[in-house]
Design a protein around this motif. Structure first.
Motif, PDB file in Angstrom:
ATOM      1  N   UNK A   1       0.835  -1.193   0.000  1.00 31.44           N
ATOM      2  CA  UNK A   1       0.000   0.000   0.000  1.00 31.44           C
ATOM      3  C   UNK A   1       0.877   1.254   0.000  1.00 31.44           C
ATOM      4  N   UNK A   2       0.897   1.937  -1.089  1.00 30.31           N
ATOM      5  CA  UNK A   2       1.636   3.196  -1.106  1.00 30.31           C
ATOM      6  C   UNK A   2       0.650   4.355  -1.089  1.00 30.31           C
ATOM      7  N   UNK A   3       1.191   5.548  -1.085  1.00 29.53           N
ATOM      8  CA  UNK A   3       0.355   6.737  -0.882  1.00 29.53           C
ATOM      9  C   UNK A   3      -0.578   6.971  -2.071  1.00 29.53           C
ATOM     10  N   UNK A   4      -0.132   6.622  -3.276  1.00 29.18           N
ATOM     11  CA  UNK A   4      -0.969   6.833  -4.463  1.00 29.18           C
ATOM     12  C   UNK A   4      -2.230   5.974  -4.417  1.00 29.18           C
ATOM     13  N   UNK A   5      -2.015   4.705  -4.038  1.00 32.46           N
ATOM     14  CA  UNK A   5      -3.147   3.786  -4.001  1.00 32.46           C
ATOM     15  C   UNK A   5      -4.151   4.201  -2.929  1.00 32.46           C
ATOM     16  N   UNK A   6      -3.625   4.650  -1.782  1.00 28.71           N
ATOM     17  CA  UNK A   6      -4.522   5.085  -0.703  1.00 28.71           C
ATOM     18  C   UNK A   6      -5.330   6.299  -1.156  1.00 28.71           C
ATOM     19  N   UNK A   7      -4.645   7.255  -1.820  1.00 27.58           N
ATOM     20  CA  UNK A   7      -5.350   8.441  -2.327  1.00 27.58           C
ATOM     21  C   UNK A   7      -6.441   8.036  -3.302  1.00 27.58           C
ATOM     22  N   UNK A   8      -6.072   7.118  -4.216  1.00 27.84           N
ATOM     23  CA  UNK A   8      -7.051   6.666  -5.206  1.00 27.84           C
ATOM     24  C   UNK A   8      -8.258   6.046  -4.526  1.00 27.84           C
ATOM     25  N   UNK A   9      -7.999   5.176  -3.522  1.00 29.77           N
ATOM     26  CA  UNK A   9      -9.112   4.467  -2.876  1.00 29.77           C
ATOM     27  C   UNK A   9     -10.025   5.445  -2.142  1.00 29.77           C
ATOM     28  N   UNK A  10      -9.442   6.403  -1.421  1.00 28.51           N
ATOM     29  CA  UNK A  10     -10.273   7.369  -0.688  1.00 28.51           C
ATOM     30  C   UNK A  10     -11.127   8.173  -1.669  1.00 28.51           C
ATOM     31  N   UNK A  11     -10.480   8.664  -2.740  1.00 26.98           N
ATOM     32  CA  UNK A  11     -11.221   9.491  -3.701  1.00 26.98           C
ATOM     33  C   UNK A  11     -12.268   8.668  -4.440  1.00 26.98           C
ATOM     34  N   UNK A  12     -11.929   7.403  -4.750  1.00 26.77           N
ATOM     35  CA  UNK A  12     -12.886   6.554  -5.457  1.00 26.77           C
ATOM     36  C   UNK A  12     -14.108   6.274  -4.615  1.00 26.77           C
ATOM     37  N   UNK A  13     -13.889   5.957  -3.323  1.00 22.71           N
ATOM     38  CA  UNK A  13     -15.033   5.693  -2.433  1.00 22.71           C
ATOM     39  C   UNK A  13     -15.862   6.967  -2.265  1.00 22.71           C
ATOM     40  N   UNK A  14     -15.167   8.115  -2.143  1.00 21.84           N
ATOM     41  CA  UNK A  14     -15.882   9.397  -2.032  1.00 21.84           C
ATOM     42  C   UNK A  14     -16.723   9.647  -3.280  1.00 21.84           C
ATOM     43  N   UNK A  15     -16.147   9.365  -4.468  1.00 18.49           N
ATOM     44  CA  UNK A  15     -16.878   9.604  -5.720  1.00 18.49           C
ATOM     45  C   UNK A  15     -18.105   8.712  -5.797  1.00 18.49           C
ATOM     46  N   UNK A  16     -17.947   7.417  -5.463  1.00 16.30           N
ATOM     47  CA  UNK A  16     -19.081   6.498  -5.568  1.00 16.30           C
ATOM     48  C   UNK A  16     -20.163   6.860  -4.558  1.00 16.30           C
ATOM     49  N   UNK A  17     -19.759   7.147  -3.299  1.00 10.35           N
ATOM     50  CA  UNK A  17     -20.780   7.419  -2.288  1.00 10.35           C
ATOM     51  C   UNK A  17     -21.502   8.736  -2.582  1.00 10.35           C
ATOM     52  N   UNK A  18     -20.764   9.753  -3.065  1.00  9.23           N
ATOM     53  CA  UNK A  18     -21.464  11.011  -3.353  1.00  9.23           C
ATOM     54  C   UNK A  18     -22.372  10.865  -4.569  1.00  9.23           C
ATOM     55  N   UNK A  40     -15.474  17.215  -7.305  1.00 14.89           N
ATOM     56  CA  UNK A  40     -14.160  17.456  -6.699  1.00 14.89           C
ATOM     57  C   UNK A  40     -13.387  16.145  -6.536  1.00 14.89           C
ATOM     58  N   UNK A  41     -14.091  15.071  -6.154  1.00 13.87           N
ATOM     59  CA  UNK A  41     -13.416  13.775  -6.019  1.00 13.87           C
ATOM     60  C   UNK A  41     -12.857  13.326  -7.360  1.00 13.87           C
ATOM     61  N   UNK A  42     -13.645  13.542  -8.438  1.00 17.45           N
ATOM     62  CA  UNK A  42     -13.156  13.152  -9.767  1.00 17.45           C
ATOM     63  C   UNK A  42     -11.949  13.997 -10.172  1.00 17.45           C
ATOM     64  N   UNK A  43     -11.958  15.277  -9.796  1.00 18.59           N
ATOM     65  CA  UNK A  43     -10.796  16.116 -10.105  1.00 18.59           C
ATOM     66  C   UNK A  43      -9.558  15.585  -9.396  1.00 18.59           C
ATOM     67  N   UNK A  44      -9.730  15.111  -8.152  1.00 12.14           N
ATOM     68  CA  UNK A  44      -8.607  14.506  -7.449  1.00 12.14           C
ATOM     69  C   UNK A  44      -8.122  13.239  -8.131  1.00 12.14           C
ATOM     70  N   UNK A  45      -9.063  12.434  -8.641  1.00 12.68           N
ATOM     71  CA  UNK A  45      -8.672  11.211  -9.353  1.00 12.68           C
ATOM     72  C   UNK A  45      -7.909  11.563 -10.626  1.00 12.68           C
ATOM     73  N   UNK A  46      -8.316  12.646 -11.308  1.00 12.85           N
ATOM     74  CA  UNK A  46      -7.557  13.075 -12.491  1.00 12.85           C
ATOM     75  C   UNK A  46      -6.132  13.464 -12.096  1.00 12.85           C
ATOM     76  N   UNK A  47      -5.972  14.023 -10.889  1.00 10.35           N
ATOM     77  CA  UNK A  47      -4.618  14.386 -10.449  1.00 10.35           C
ATOM     78  C   UNK A  47      -3.757  13.147 -10.238  1.00 10.35           C
ATOM     79  N   UNK A  48      -4.361  12.033  -9.740  1.00  6.89           N
ATOM     80  CA  UNK A  48      -3.570  10.806  -9.613  1.00  6.89           C
ATOM     81  C   UNK A  48      -3.186  10.250 -10.974  1.00  6.89           C
TER      82      UNK A  48
END
Lengths: 169, 102
Positions: A1-18, A40-48
């Motif tokens: 688990x690196x920082x990129x994957x954690x960021x992706x997972x948090x943003x992905x769960x945020x995107x799906x739940x919202x 905003x969550x999708x914008x974060x995913x684009x940043x990853x």
């Protein structure tokens, strides 16, 4: 688990739940707020994905312009008789869920059948810089860019005419 | 570099598209149907950007730019239609708009 994957997972769960909150909420104004979180969550995913230009554009166009328009229309219409409306046909709800399940199965089977091989990942941050994208846009896609300008002008005129017009029976 | 597999983005995009489609078929409020369409457009944008990044091809980014421009035009016209509908029918519920049926 690196920082990129954690960021992706948090943003992905945020995107799906919202997105779920957006379609499930009874009041359109709360749906609109959840949709802003979704953008905003999708914008974060684009940043990853190293796509900074698209991420900025996402916030400007969707979270900025489109959502302001939606909330303005909600304010204009003032939907107060929200709870009086009930679902006419209950069977349609289960039919809709069935249709969506079929769609989900089709998408899942297509993804698994495609079995994409992992391409060699390179650093693309300079390729996706606004400078490079602008150069491509104004050389290879100039006609399409001009046509989009005409399309937006047509949409503005159409929106004004349609919203102003006194409708007669 | 990037340790997230491409499949993760494609699966996320598929899930978001299905949620958007579910919103379109389940909800009767025209504004929420409109927002569900935006979710579907965004999920397609996500898969465009993911493929663009993993194939190292800027064409996907250009395509997303055009999709956003068309989505902006669509939202302006769509909301104008909703306002015109509300002026005429005093409702935004697509169940109550059945002039073609009778």
């Amino acid at each position: 688990m690196n920082i990129e994957l954690i960021t992706y997972l948090i943003l992905g769960i945020l995107a799906i739940s919202s997105a779920i909150v957006t379609i499930a909420n009874r009041h359109p104004i709360y749906s609109a707020m959840a949709l802003i979180v979704h953008f905003f969550a999708l914008a974060g995913i684009y940043l990853t994905l190293q796509s900074q230009f698209i991420a900025v554009l996402q916030i400007l166009v969707y979270a900025g312009a489109i959502m302001v328009l939606v909330i303005f229309v909600l304010m204009l219409l003032n939907l107060s008789h929200e709870d009086k409306v009930k679902l006419r046909i209950q069977s349609r709800q289960s039919f809709g869920i069935l249709l969506s399940a079929i769609l989900m199965i089709i998408i899942a089977s297509t993804i698994s059948a495609a079995n994409p091989t992992q391409p060699k990942v390179s650093d693309v941050s300079s390729m996706f810089s606004p400078q490079n994208l602008g150069q491509i846009l104004y050389t290879n896609h100039l006609v399409a860019f001009e046509l989009v300008g005409i399309l937006l002008l047509t949409a503005i005129i159409g929106a004004i005419v349609m919203a102003k017009k006194k409708l007669v029976d | 570099m990037n340790s997230i597999p491409l499949e993760f983005y494609i699966i996320l995009s598929g899930i978001l598209f299905t949620i958007g489609a579910l919103g379109v078929v389940l909800r009767r409020n025209a504004i929420i149907i409109f927002m569900s369409i935006e979710i579907m457009l965004n999920s397609v944008n996500l898969s465009f950007v993911a493929f663009s990044r993993y194939l190292a091809d800027p064409a996907g980014q250009i395509f997303v730019f055009f999709v956003m421009a068309v989505a902006a035009a669509e939202s302006a016209v769509g909301l104008a239609i909703i306002i015109a509908l509300f002026k005429k029918k005093e409702t935004v519920y697509v169940d109550e708009v059945n002039s073609l049926k009778h």
